[in-house]
Design an enzyme around this catalytic site. Structure first.
Site, short mmCIF file in Angstrom:
data_model
loop_
_atom_site.label_atom_id
_atom_site.label_comp_id
_atom_site.label_asym_id
_atom_site.label_seq_id
_atom_site.Cartn_x
_atom_site.Cartn_y
_atom_site.Cartn_z
N ASP A 22 -3.00 -3.69 -5.83
CA ASP A 22 -1.50 -3.82 -5.47
C ASP A 22 -2.11 -1.89 -5.38
O ASP A 22 -0.92 -0.87 -5.15
CB ASP A 22 -1.66 -3.23 -7.61
CG ASP A 22 -0.89 -4.48 -8.04
OD1 ASP A 22 -0.48 -4.91 -7.04
OD2 ASP A 22 -1.88 -4.60 -8.97
N GLU A 23 -2.96 -1.86 -4.05
CA GLU A 23 -3.04 -0.46 -3.52
C GLU A 23 -3.40 -0.62 -2.13
O GLU A 23 -3.29 0.19 -1.49
CB GLU A 23 -4.93 -0.08 -3.74
CG GLU A 23 -5.07 -0.14 -5.11
CD GLU A 23 -5.54 1.50 -5.78
OE1 GLU A 23 -4.64 2.06 -4.38
OE2 GLU A 23 -5.19 1.38 -6.74
#
Lengths: 288, 288, 288, 288
Positions: A233-234
């Protein structure tokens, strides 16, 4: 041979050190090649980084792609230290979709494709569930069932990679695919896997974002489409949006309201990717 | 003399018949003049009209404006049949504000100006009421009271024109000025008068838009910033926005909620105008 | 018999002259009937009109509907001069859809229905084209083809009315149905026909709203869901929304962007209607 | 004495265990007291928690507050195990503002107050800078300069507390006050300190949210108004909103765009608090 047909549109993306003369150099080259510029966008980073990004879309009545690219490399790209790539409207991108059991993102993409709004080929859908097989087959999309459990996970990922390679897939969309891909898989496809995360990142990364949003009592929930990297999720964010919620909404309501935002955000991100509007600058995107 | 100071930014707006080579021609000229392009936007109308619009913002370390402009006319604009204009960051636009008794749009513009967000000179405010005189004086802005009645309206408009001319005003903002300007006044300042209308045009043109919105039972109310022409509320729209309302809101509530939208829409339109981002294409705007 | 099952939820809508004691009267009645109020909303118009509107949703473990209604009429509604109606969660509303050849609104409604988000029965879809027949049949929805031309229009409307009556339809959705219904048809179903108009009404009523929005150069386009009356595009508005557009968008782009807004606005309006959240006050709606 | 004046509006907030009969009990009491209910909202939590929240606004022509409250306690609140409070429109809340050197939130609140939109008393502004003194004095608001450094911080907080107590302040707004308040200060004023944080919480809590948003490359930035607790940026959220940003925006641009969102979000939160629309449920708010 094809000089009576619709002219091909080409899209050139470049990144190079910023200096005077880049626009002049590229546009003179295109003019001399017989191109008509349809759209152009540019972005300069702050002077410490000193990078220049540009997207140029142009028509060419007659087009010798190999020659154009070789000449561009020699006359423009090499002198200006450019990284660049070019796409042509007669070569549709080939998109794979990975999905689990939620149908909303998949159906939205398929509907956009069927309506002509999303000019891609969809050679296959891969799923770890059978639930959406009929929906795919009804649209004429080949469906591959690759169930995943802790024991076969690595092997099934290899099977998926083989499918993507066999079908010459250009990029993959995770349309609420509920499995974390291995570093090997992800590393193989830089800026070529788009995920939809059901929160307004960086808030509520990881599992159960709607439950966490509910617990925190936020007044807006969101969705984020991003390129997948090995930091969960980065990855670089392509598109985000939000919708208003209140104390009246249960977690189930958030899930339902979130579906609408997920569909829209993922669609916009995929369209931007397909139209070659997304460039990477470190871990950030430039969306022209 | 000033070659040790911040370089001047120039902004070039052009409109010409669309044909290959325009970007190449302009960007080569700028490159040879020593300019570094900071930002560029372009727009082509549909082929039947065949018009091309462009905005280019660039730095020049040393700048002989008269010479640059003369050379551009000769080498680029004349051959390509361009209409064009250029603005320089060392010459702030001079903005007049006409206002009646509502303070919100005036105070918003003054606050943006004071905070540095709106890089203009404000040589004067003209009002047909005295109510906002103190607010202007507190900010150091000269305030001119020109009360209007049916008998003196023409004369007071002449007085206003004289003030605008004396102070070399570049453009005028009607910040909820509750008088209709004469065709003579309007005709004198094409694309140089910005009005904020308190509805989502073309809905609810004319008087009392909030009352009419209330009566019709719309679920969103809006505001529209546009250039003033002699067709009331029909001029080219620069910016619009809306806010959600419901059956709970009285007309007075709509007026209150509308103030926030009016302030924001007018501010964005004025900023776009000040930054030379607005071009006219018939009765429509291109906002780069 | 069914006292071990999920309790039924009832929804009571009332309208009456405003006076003290209405909430007390209704809530005491419900309490004495054994109901637990789940949600309540109320609205008083301005004092000149003096009307009071209320929606109350409540659980009842055991429910004798006929008796509840008779007692309510006698003890509460008659003394307070109320108009009222009540709906029960064990009787799903029966929704018909009229559609022409555009699929987006139809498919959206069917997907919401299939996912459980829209708790209705859909006994039939009627269309003047065959294009969407397969989509309906794939979902198991009976599809009736009633082609319309100037000669058969009245007869086909009669056929449609017969179908609606035979299937005991509660309300009809015009999901981009490109025919104007006759006054007889409309008059037969007051507040029971929901239309989606592809503009932000009252702007761009009538035909070709996207073309007209393009021509006017607005910066937002919208969609409006409203009850159909015999004043074209003038019926009570249930829901509206907008999306930002710019000079870059062609009419075709507006059509494409508009589809997303149409789908969302229509869905929200249909859900509000199905959940008994919409009351009429003259030509305006109260949406609780 | 005052029976010819505008009737007083009262606002009753209650929280109690959910059970049948609460609405009936409260509304009967109000009816018998001669009140006319103007607006009512209620919320039940999920059955495991089993809590009921309600807000009722009502008119009373003649009002003996002490008696009303005593009777309500005895006849309604005690039997139903209610927590409750009541506010009256003839007693304006007394609001203090703490501010540092940024003017936008302060000026917005003062303008809303001056325009009558925010019906509060503002007995004082406290600041650790002198920069905004003139702005306050021009509006007739007493300004207290309490400069803070590591050595005097505790003493200055005591001075601030004394000022708040002396002026019988009901609640305090931190209008971009760049100091962290001590646990003692915060603990003294539960649900009575409103802060505006310049991010979409829980994303970018802590210092420098705009820089962090820029670095992460988000496509929306936001602002959050919340009650202050001793968990930094973790208090109950009252209101949030966002604005779209892109790769074109520098950190300075985010700061500028963020100011508009901060002003709006803080204003809405303060209005909701002033109108007694905010109830606490654990660390979450119910905003009626």
């Amino acid at each position: 041979m094809s000089n009576h047909t619709t002219p091909i549109t080409a899209c050139l993306l470049i990144c190079c050190p910023d200096r005077p003369g880049i626009v002049a150099g590229v546009s003179r080259f295109l003019y001399q090649s017989g191109a008509n510029i349809l759209d152009a966008s540019q972005h300069s980073t702050d002077p410490r980084e000193g990078l220049f990004f540009m997207r140029m879309e142009f028509h060419l009545d007659e087009l010798d792609k190999a020659r154009l690219e070789a000449t561009f490399q020699e006359e423009v790209a090499t002198p200006l230290h450019m990284e660049w790539k070019i796409d042509y409207s007669d070569q549709r991108k080939r998109m794979a979709i990975l999905v689990s059991a939620y149908d909303h993102c998949l159906l939205e993409l398929l509907w956009r494709w069927k309506s002509g709004e999303l000019p891609v080929e969809i050679p296959l859908v891969i799923s770890n569930h059978t639930k959406l097989e009929n929906d795919c087959r009804a649209m004429g999309i080949p469906f591959h069932y690759l169930p995943v459990n802790p024991d076969n996970k690595a092997a099934q990922e290899q099977a998926a990679i083989r499918l993507l390679e066999e079908h010459a897939i250009d990029f993959t969309v995770l349309a609420r695919y509920m499995q974390i891909l291995s570093p090997e898989f992800v590393g193989r496809y830089p800026q070529r896997i788009i995920n939809i995360h059901h929160s307004f990142l960086p808030a509520f990364a990881g599992a159960r974002p709607y439950l966490n949003a509910y617990t925190r009592g936020v007044k807006l929930i969101g969705a984020t489409a991003h390129y997948v990297t090995n930091e969960l999720d980065e990855g670089p964010i392509i598109e985000q949006d939000v919708v208003r919620v209140s104390h009246k909404h249960t977690v189930e309501d958030l899930v339902m309201l979130g579906r609408d935002i997920e569909r829209q955000v993922l669609t916009r991100a995929v369209k931007a990717h397909v139209e070659n509007r997304v460039l990477l600058h470190g871990n950030k995107t430039i969306v022209f």
